[in-house]
Design a protein around this motif. Structure first.
Motif, short mmCIF file in Angstrom:
data_model
loop_
_atom_site.label_atom_id
_atom_site.label_comp_id
_atom_site.label_asym_id
_atom_site.label_seq_id
_atom_site.Cartn_x
_atom_site.Cartn_y
_atom_site.Cartn_z
N GLY A 398 41.83 -19.01 1.42
CA GLY A 398 42.29 -19.81 0.29
C GLY A 398 43.13 -20.99 0.74
N ALA A 399 44.04 -20.75 1.69
CA ALA A 399 44.89 -21.84 2.20
C ALA A 399 44.06 -22.90 2.91
CB ALA A 399 45.94 -21.25 3.16
N VAL A 400 43.10 -22.46 3.73
CA VAL A 400 42.22 -23.41 4.44
C VAL A 400 41.39 -24.20 3.42
CG1 VAL A 400 40.23 -23.60 6.00
CG2 VAL A 400 42.11 -22.05 6.57
N ALA A 401 40.90 -23.52 2.37
CA ALA A 401 40.09 -24.19 1.34
C ALA A 401 40.92 -25.24 0.60
CB ALA A 401 39.53 -23.17 0.36
N ILE A 402 42.19 -24.92 0.32
CA ILE A 402 43.07 -25.88 -0.36
C ILE A 402 43.26 -27.13 0.52
CG2 ILE A 402 45.44 -26.30 -1.14
CD1 ILE A 402 45.46 -23.30 -2.05
N LEU A 403 43.60 -26.90 1.80
CA LEU A 403 43.78 -28.03 2.73
C LEU A 403 42.50 -28.84 2.89
CD1 LEU A 403 45.94 -26.37 5.54
CD2 LEU A 403 46.65 -28.20 3.99
N GLY A 404 41.37 -28.12 3.07
CA GLY A 404 40.07 -28.80 3.21
C GLY A 404 39.71 -29.59 1.97
N GLY A 405 39.95 -29.01 0.79
CA GLY A 405 39.66 -29.69 -0.47
C GLY A 405 40.48 -30.95 -0.64
N ILE A 406 41.76 -30.88 -0.23
CA ILE A 406 42.64 -32.07 -0.32
C ILE A 406 42.15 -33.16 0.63
CG2 ILE A 406 44.97 -32.92 0.19
CD1 ILE A 406 45.98 -30.14 -0.84
N LEU A 407 41.77 -32.77 1.86
CA LEU A 407 41.29 -33.75 2.84
C LEU A 407 39.94 -34.35 2.44
CD1 LEU A 407 42.23 -31.90 6.16
CD2 LEU A 407 43.32 -33.96 5.22
N ALA A 408 39.08 -33.54 1.77
CA ALA A 408 37.72 -33.99 1.45
C ALA A 408 37.58 -34.56 0.04
CB ALA A 408 36.74 -32.82 1.62
N LYS A 409 38.71 -34.71 -0.67
CA LYS A 409 38.61 -35.06 -2.09
C LYS A 409 37.98 -36.43 -2.34
CE LYS A 409 43.26 -36.94 -2.78
NZ LYS A 409 43.49 -37.24 -1.37
N ASP A 410 38.09 -37.34 -1.37
CA ASP A 410 37.50 -38.66 -1.55
C ASP A 410 36.15 -38.80 -0.85
OD1 ASP A 410 39.71 -39.57 -3.01
OD2 ASP A 410 40.82 -39.98 -1.16
N GLN A 411 35.67 -37.70 -0.26
CA GLN A 411 34.44 -37.78 0.51
C GLN A 411 33.22 -37.46 -0.35
OE1 GLN A 411 34.52 -38.97 3.38
NE2 GLN A 411 36.57 -38.64 4.19
N ASN A 412 32.06 -37.75 0.21
CA ASN A 412 30.80 -37.40 -0.43
C ASN A 412 30.58 -35.90 -0.24
OD1 ASN A 412 28.18 -36.96 -1.14
ND2 ASN A 412 27.28 -38.26 0.44
N VAL A 413 30.82 -35.11 -1.31
CA VAL A 413 30.77 -33.65 -1.15
C VAL A 413 29.38 -33.07 -1.41
CG1 VAL A 413 33.21 -33.27 -1.66
CG2 VAL A 413 31.56 -33.30 -3.54
N ALA A 414 28.46 -33.92 -1.89
CA ALA A 414 27.11 -33.40 -2.19
C ALA A 414 26.46 -32.82 -0.93
CB ALA A 414 26.24 -34.52 -2.75
N PHE A 415 26.70 -33.48 0.22
CA PHE A 415 26.06 -33.00 1.44
C PHE A 415 26.62 -31.66 1.89
CE2 PHE A 415 29.73 -34.27 3.84
CZ PHE A 415 29.62 -33.62 5.06
N LEU A 416 27.88 -31.32 1.46
CA LEU A 416 28.46 -30.03 1.83
C LEU A 416 27.69 -28.87 1.19
CD1 LEU A 416 32.26 -30.90 1.55
CD2 LEU A 416 30.99 -30.43 3.65
N VAL A 417 27.30 -29.06 -0.08
CA VAL A 417 26.51 -28.03 -0.77
C VAL A 417 25.14 -27.91 -0.11
CG1 VAL A 417 25.46 -27.35 -2.96
CG2 VAL A 417 27.73 -28.35 -2.95
N ALA A 418 24.51 -29.06 0.17
CA ALA A 418 23.21 -29.05 0.83
C ALA A 418 23.31 -28.40 2.20
CB ALA A 418 22.67 -30.48 0.96
N LEU A 419 24.43 -28.64 2.89
CA LEU A 419 24.64 -28.04 4.20
C LEU A 419 24.76 -26.53 4.09
CD1 LEU A 419 25.20 -28.16 7.21
CD2 LEU A 419 27.56 -28.77 6.72
N ALA A 420 25.47 -26.06 3.07
CA ALA A 420 25.60 -24.61 2.86
C ALA A 420 24.23 -23.96 2.67
CB ALA A 420 26.49 -24.33 1.65
N PHE A 421 23.39 -24.59 1.85
CA PHE A 421 22.03 -24.05 1.61
C PHE A 421 21.19 -24.11 2.88
CE2 PHE A 421 23.04 -24.16 -2.84
CZ PHE A 421 22.17 -23.25 -3.42
N ALA A 422 21.32 -25.23 3.63
CA ALA A 422 20.54 -25.38 4.86
C ALA A 422 20.95 -24.34 5.90
CB ALA A 422 20.71 -26.79 5.42
N VAL A 423 22.25 -24.09 6.04
CA VAL A 423 22.73 -23.07 6.99
C VAL A 423 22.25 -21.69 6.56
CG1 VAL A 423 24.77 -21.94 7.94
CG2 VAL A 423 24.73 -24.41 7.74
N ALA A 424 22.35 -21.40 5.25
CA ALA A 424 21.91 -20.09 4.75
C ALA A 424 20.42 -19.88 5.00
CB ALA A 424 22.21 -19.98 3.26
N ALA A 425 19.62 -20.94 4.77
CA ALA A 425 18.17 -20.83 4.96
C ALA A 425 17.81 -20.76 6.44
CB ALA A 425 17.47 -22.02 4.31
#
Length: 534
Positions: A398-425
């Motif tokens: 949870g702490a890492v996710a909060i820090l990561g979310g704060i750092l990534a808040k201005d970034q293009n996050v769409a690729f993070l979801v696609a990356l999660a699916f690609a890694v899972a597949a």
């Protein structure tokens, strides 16, 4: 100017009140559910006490993230037909999950994907590899949800500035940690059931409302959307987003493959199959999930074209938040600040439920696979220490996710979801399928496909246009991309299957006898947790 200010009649106080009521209501449910959370089975699998329909509703709640609700409605509003292709990919994926993994995983596993792989292979290396890929998928998915939470809630509450967004992300993270720590899987499941009911009820009401504006005539609605679109009828035909070039067509094919195959390898989805008492309930829960998710995606078709017809694509693109603002803008146009507040709360609930599911999955994978079975070699007190480690891990994640979310808040996050699916597949699905269906498959093959798939996917993503080289890339001021596709699935998934085969063939380890035992258990349920062959 924030979205809250750009939507006339938006009432941040009303939105905060609705958010608050949802959080208080779900926390009461979580505290009530926590009274029976004592053993590892209670914490990870809710005591396997949920029925098929209940678990199916929770799966829908876990699966329908903010990307599904806000992203797809926006993509349809702006790109029409091509936006709806996301919905089709996400839905078809469930047929793979139903036919290939749901029942078999329920019968062979206990709490995590590592249990399935370790059934017939060497415990330590396979569990460590399974935990690594689970944590990787969960982290990227979690990062996208947390960053999305900050953007969405701050826009809808009119919060400006980096500090305000950071506070919002921290609050989301803290509430999510409380859900997981207190309620375990049982509390998290009830949050997901409530969220799924709210989301489907809210989108259903908006769908009827939109259709009512056009005399319940879908053709008239789509015609009006085409009239408002800059390119006219192009929103009704394929190619508005993915037809510009051969590369973009390949990109869509790659994304589609990752979506369809990735779902059956998402750890937080796989873990839901263990919360039911029998394999029959596992099948039933996936059928329920398919029905609810299918309905939801049909609603997004109406909401997307409704936003295009009533709000207009140009207004949506110009609003802060871009495509993601389509559903809130449509809600305000239909029902004023009250409906906007409700839809904003539903979107917030969506993020909370998904991050809670991801956190409990990642913490369970570390505590059960790494701590209990690798570090402690299976000699662990089932009732206390493993659950204690899972709770500590949940706080760290949870702490890492909060820090990561704060750092990534201005970034293009769409690729993070696609990356999660690609890694899972790429890392998870080949290993699971080989383990269930190929008797020659061994420890070496599992390690090659998990670590190989994970490495190939990460390398291709880092050197893709999603990270650098275009205006919409994560790093805009640099260009080190040499891989042409935004999503690596088209390459990484076949490579991972190949590596699993190659690693197996190069090893002399034979596990045929264990495979026969696993096959009987997978197909009949004999010997499974709370075993029942029905």
């Amino acid at each position: 100017m924030t979205l809250a200010q750009s939507i006339e009649g938006n009432n941040p106080v009303l939105n905060i009140t609705i958010f608050g009521l949802f959080v208080i209501g779900t926390l009461i449910v979580v505290f009530r559910a926590s009274r029976n959370t004592k053993t590892a089975s209670d914490y990870y699998a809710a005591g396997r006490a949920f029925t098929g329909p209940q678990n199916g509703t929770a799966i829908a709640g876990d699966y329908l993230s903010a990307a599904s609700f806000l992203g797809i409605a926006g993509a349809i509003a702006v790109y029409g037909y091509d936006g709806f292709l996301y919905s089709i990919g996400f839905l078809v994926a469930w047929l793979v999950a139903l036919l290939l993994v749901a029942e078999l995983l329920r019968n062979t596993g206990k709490f995590t994907m590592g249990d399935v792989l370790a059934f017939r292979m060497r415990q330590k290396p396979v569990r460590a590899a399974a935990a690594t890929s689970t944590m990787a998928v969960s982290f990227f998915y979690l990062l996208a949800q947390m960053a999305g939470a900050g953007a969405l809630v701050s826009l809808l509450l009119g919060i400006e500035g980096d500090l305000g967004q950071a506070v919002v992300i921290a609050i989301v993270g803290i509430v999510m940690i409380v859900y997981v720590l207190v309620g375990g899987m049982k509390g998290t499941t009830w949050v997901q059931i409530i969220k799924a009911a709210l989301l489907i009820a809210g989108t259903f009401a908006m769908t009827i409302w939109v259709l009512g504006r056009f005399g319940l005539n879908l053709s008239e609605l789509m015609g009006s959307a085409a009239e408002r679109a800059p390119d006219g009828d192009s929103v009704l035909n394929p190619g508005a987003k993915y037809g510009a070039s051969d590369t973009s067509k390949l990109d869509f094919l790659s994304l589609g493959i990752a979506l369809v195959l990735g779902t059956a390898g998402l750890p937080h989805v796989l873990m839901r199959f263990y919360t039911v008492p029998t394999a029959k309930d596992a099948r039933k829960s996936v059928v329920w999930a398919i029905v609810l998710i299918g309905l939801f995606y049909l609603f997004t078709l109406v909401l997307g074209y409704g936003a295009a017809a009533i709000v207009g694509p140009d207004t949506i693109k110009d609003a802060p938040g871009g495509e993601n603002s389509a559903a809130p803008l449509l809600a305000e146009a239909l029902g004023g600040p009250l409906l906007l507040g409700f839809i904003a709360a539903v979107a917030f609930a969506t993020i909370l439920a998904v991050v809670a599911g991801l956190t409990i999955t990642a913490s369970a994978s570390f505590a059960h696979d790494v701590y209990a079975n690798v570090i402690k070699r299976g000699k662990v007190d089932n009732k206390t220490s493993e659950v204690k480690v899972a709770r500590i891990t949940a706080c760290v994640i949870g702490a890492v996710a909060i820090l990561g979310g704060i750092l990534a808040k201005d970034q293009n996050v769409a690729f993070l979801v696609a990356l999660a699916f690609a890694v899972a597949a790429s890392a998870n699905l080949p290993t699971i399928l080989y383990s269930l269906f190929w008797k020659r498959f061994n420890t070496s093959g599992a390690l090659w496909s998990i670590y190989g798939g994970l490495t190939v996917t990460l390398v291709l993503i880092v050197f893709s246009p999603a990270v650098s080289g275009t205006e919409s890339s994560m790093i805009t001021g640099a260009d080190f991309s040499w891989f042409p596709l935004q999503n690596p699935g088209l390459v990484s998934i076949p490579v991972s299957f190949f590596l699993g085969w190659l690693g197996t063939m190069l090893s002399k380890e034979h596990l045929d006898s264990k495979h026969k035992e696993m096959e009987v258990r997978a197909l009949t349920g004999a010997g499974a947790e709370k075993a029942s062959s029905h």
